[in-house]
Design a protein around this motif. Structure first.
Motif, PDB file in Angstrom:
ATOM      1  N   GLY A   1     -46.367  50.343  47.586  1.00 46.94           N
ATOM      2  CA  GLY A   1     -46.391  49.379  46.509  1.00 46.94           C
ATOM      3  C   GLY A   1     -47.469  49.486  45.463  1.00 46.94           C
ATOM      4  O   GLY A   1     -48.007  48.475  45.031  1.00 46.94           O
ATOM      5  N   ALA A   2     -47.803  50.705  44.997  1.00 45.36           N
ATOM      6  CA  ALA A   2     -48.652  50.815  43.818  1.00 45.36           C
ATOM      7  C   ALA A   2     -47.907  50.240  42.610  1.00 45.36           C
ATOM      8  O   ALA A   2     -48.510  49.762  41.659  1.00 45.36           O
ATOM      9  CB  ALA A   2     -49.016  52.281  43.567  1.00 45.36           C
ATOM     10  N   GLY A   3     -46.592  50.299  42.685  1.00 44.02           N
ATOM     11  CA  GLY A   3     -45.753  49.787  41.600  1.00 44.02           C
ATOM     12  C   GLY A   3     -44.447  50.551  41.479  1.00 44.02           C
ATOM     13  O   GLY A   3     -43.367  49.981  41.617  1.00 44.02           O
ATOM     14  N   PRO A   4     -44.513  51.873  41.215  1.00 42.20           N
ATOM     15  CA  PRO A   4     -43.283  52.668  41.140  1.00 42.20           C
ATOM     16  C   PRO A   4     -42.510  52.643  42.456  1.00 42.20           C
ATOM     17  O   PRO A   4     -43.101  52.518  43.534  1.00 42.20           O
ATOM     18  CB  PRO A   4     -43.807  54.088  40.842  1.00 42.20           C
ATOM     19  N   ASN A   5     -41.202  52.768  42.361  1.00 39.86           N
ATOM     20  CA  ASN A   5     -40.352  52.643  43.537  1.00 39.86           C
ATOM     21  C   ASN A   5     -40.497  53.834  44.472  1.00 39.86           C
ATOM     22  O   ASN A   5     -40.676  54.971  44.022  1.00 39.86           O
ATOM     23  CB  ASN A   5     -38.897  52.500  43.119  1.00 39.86           C
ATOM     24  N   HIS A   6     -40.402  53.589  45.768  1.00 42.25           N
ATOM     25  CA  HIS A   6     -40.524  54.696  46.730  1.00 42.25           C
ATOM     26  C   HIS A   6     -39.166  55.244  47.163  1.00 42.25           C
ATOM     27  O   HIS A   6     -39.094  56.191  47.957  1.00 42.25           O
ATOM     28  CB  HIS A   6     -41.372  54.285  47.941  1.00 42.25           C
ATOM     29  N   THR A   7     -38.065  54.677  46.667  1.00 39.69           N
ATOM     30  CA  THR A   7     -36.736  55.215  46.965  1.00 39.69           C
ATOM     31  C   THR A   7     -36.445  56.312  45.944  1.00 39.69           C
ATOM     32  O   THR A   7     -36.118  56.031  44.792  1.00 39.69           O
ATOM     33  CB  THR A   7     -35.662  54.110  46.897  1.00 39.69           C
TER      34      THR A   7
ATOM     35  N   CYS B   1     -28.009  49.935  47.402  1.00 42.93           N
ATOM     36  CA  CYS B   1     -29.138  50.861  47.307  1.00 42.93           C
ATOM     37  C   CYS B   1     -29.957  50.826  48.592  1.00 42.93           C
ATOM     38  O   CYS B   1     -29.801  49.939  49.421  1.00 42.93           O
ATOM     39  CB  CYS B   1     -30.021  50.487  46.116  1.00 42.93           C
ATOM     40  N   GLY B   2     -30.825  51.801  48.721  1.00 42.55           N
ATOM     41  CA  GLY B   2     -31.748  51.841  49.855  1.00 42.55           C
ATOM     42  C   GLY B   2     -31.511  53.025  50.768  1.00 42.55           C
ATOM     43  O   GLY B   2     -30.389  53.504  50.905  1.00 42.55           O
TER      44      GLY B   2
ATOM     45  N   THR C   1     -36.333  47.530  47.202  1.00 39.25           N
ATOM     46  CA  THR C   1     -34.941  47.344  46.780  1.00 39.25           C
ATOM     47  C   THR C   1     -34.675  45.937  46.266  1.00 39.25           C
ATOM     48  O   THR C   1     -34.218  45.746  45.140  1.00 39.25           O
ATOM     49  CB  THR C   1     -33.984  47.661  47.945  1.00 39.25           C
ATOM     50  N   ALA C   2     -34.983  44.940  47.071  1.00 36.25           N
ATOM     51  CA  ALA C   2     -34.644  43.560  46.714  1.00 36.25           C
ATOM     52  C   ALA C   2     -35.432  43.055  45.513  1.00 36.25           C
ATOM     53  O   ALA C   2     -34.878  42.387  44.629  1.00 36.25           O
ATOM     54  CB  ALA C   2     -34.865  42.644  47.920  1.00 36.25           C
ATOM     55  N   VAL C   3     -36.720  43.357  45.455  1.00 36.09           N
ATOM     56  CA  VAL C   3     -37.541  42.911  44.323  1.00 36.09           C
ATOM     57  C   VAL C   3     -37.072  43.568  43.030  1.00 36.09           C
ATOM     58  O   VAL C   3     -37.028  42.939  41.970  1.00 36.09           O
ATOM     59  CB  VAL C   3     -39.031  43.206  44.591  1.00 36.09           C
TER      60      VAL C   3
END
Length: 430
Positions: free
Chosen positions: A363-369, A209-210, A147-149
């Motif tokens: 953190g492969a890259g795409p967001n998990h949310t 968000c989150g 979220t923050a990044v």
């Protein structure tokens, strides 16, 4: 039911999308009462009331005198990690940041000619982002980064984080994500505070968000409109499409990984091969016994509402999957890319045996949310776009060249019965 059968068996015609309202009615009433308790006459949050509510709901210790975690405390937590832990956090941060920055670069200001002038859009970030990271059954520093990044990559000037009873690893994640303000409260009180702000302390957040519990979701539904929200998330879910070529151990491990999230999580298996379903179910039974508590009990409870479906063809698997629109969709078939290309509805897509959903979590890259409960039919996961405003503009420099557009506006306004509109357009006639 055999001795090893864990997943319920469902026939294709009995599978329904099961769209449920993510907002719990009881939680909604409780969240509303909490937000009202916090709110002052000017619409902001009373800091003393927040401290009181935070203590009552066990977000912070009884003897606490503050509801903010300082930047110094977060740095101290980061410095206190082992080298291995610090390296993992730094690596995940870098991959999430790189992906979010790529997304941001994919959209830019544009303009085009219109009769007599120009029109276009600008892309700009909102000012303040509110990010929520759960602090319940497990600490989730990964949610801090997701979220923050992402908010920071979008260009938000201020990033506010909220997480109750923050673990050291959560504080460390806040440090590396460069969070500006860290509220150590959760639930409706956190969402209400980020939405309404505390005068001189916490800014009103433009987007919140989150993921969170039912009180977080209820509170997000209440503040939506005062600010933007990413989504109203329900229980987490994974759906795996596989054939006879799949690795039963791997599929079982992925189903269990999803089930241990929460007792209401759901793991779904669709396969064209009956023997593969049995192999996977046997693996689930064996692997789940080796889990420690409370993970084992949580996963077993979640698997009670999970199921396996034997389909006649891969096309039938895809059709059922598209109807469910799962949060996480894994494809483990002979030609995984071809099957993936035929899928239409999902939150995040994981193609091939090696593309574990947990790699997306961490953190492969795409967001998990990601969207849950069938909402993947019309929306996607959290991204920089949640924090961006695409605003249009137009300018007319040559009134003569714009006369055709003026005349069209006059005609349309009168067709709609809006005479004032017509006369406003006519005032531009030559």
């Amino acid at each position: 039911m055999t001795a090893t059968q864990v997943l319920n068996r469902v026939t294709p015609d009995k599978v329904s999308m099961e769209i449920k309202d993510p907002v719990d009615p009881t939680a909604l009433g409780q969240a509303k009462a909490i937000i009202e308790e916090l709110t002052t006459t000017d619409g902001s949050v009373d800091p003393d009331a927040l401290l009181k509510v935070g203590k009552r709901l066990k977000d912070i210790p009884e003897d606490a005198s503050k509801f903010l975690v300082s930047k110094e405390e977060c740095k101290e937590a980061f410095d206190g990690l082992s080298d291995q832990e610090r390296t993992a956090l730094v690596n995940i941060h870098g991959r999430v940041k790189a992906f979010a920055e790529m997304q941001r670069k994919s959209v830019s200001d544009v303009e085009m000619d219109i009769p007599g002038g120009k029109a276009g859009h600008t892309v700009s970030p909102c000012n303040a982002a509110g990010c929520y990271a759960p602090g319940g059954r497990y600490p989730l520093p990964s949610s801090v980064l997701m979220t923050a990044v992402t908010a920071r990559a979008a260009g938000c000037k201020t990033v506010v984080l909220a997480s109750p009873r923050p673990a050291k690893i959560t504080m460390a994640a806040a440090h590396i994500a460069n969070v500006d303000l860290f509220l150590c409260v959760g639930g409706a009180q956190a969402i209400g505070t980020m939405a309404q702000g505390i005068n001189g302390v916490v800014p009103k957040c433009d987007v919140i968000c989150g993921p969170g519990n039912k009180w977080v979701t209820a509170a997000k539904s209440l503040v939506n409109g005062k600010c933007g929200i990413d989504m109203l998330a329900g229980p987490s879910e994974v759906l795996v499409i596989c054939d006879e070529t799949a690795n039963a151990k791997v599929v079982a491990a992925d189903l269990i990984a999803q089930a241990e999230h929460d007792v209401v999580a759901r793991a779904i298996l669709l396969s064209t091969d009956a023997s593969m379903i049995e192999k996977i179910d046997s693996e689930v039974a064996d692997q789940i016994e080796a889990l420690p508590e409370p993970n084992r009990s949580t996963a077993l409870e979640a698997l009670k509402q999970s199921f396996a479906v034997q389909c006649k063809t891969i096309e039938e698997c895809v059709a059922i999957s598209d109807d469910i629109a799962p949060e996480h969709l894994e494809i483990q078939t002979a030609d995984s890319q071809k099957v993936a290309d035929s899928c239409g509805n999902y939150g995040g897509l994981f193609i091939g045996e090696n593309a574990a959903e947990v790699l997306g979590d961490y953190g492969a890259g795409p967001n998990h949310t990601l969207p849950t409960g069938g909402t993947g039919r019309y929306t996607g996961g959290l991204s920089v776009f949640n924090f961006l405003r695409i605003r249009t503009w137009m300018r007319v420099d040559d009134n003569k060249a714009s006369q055709g557009m003026v005349n069209d506006s006059v005609v349309m306004a009168r067709l709609e019965g809006l005479e004032g509109h017509a006369r406003a357009a006519e005032s531009r006639k030559l």
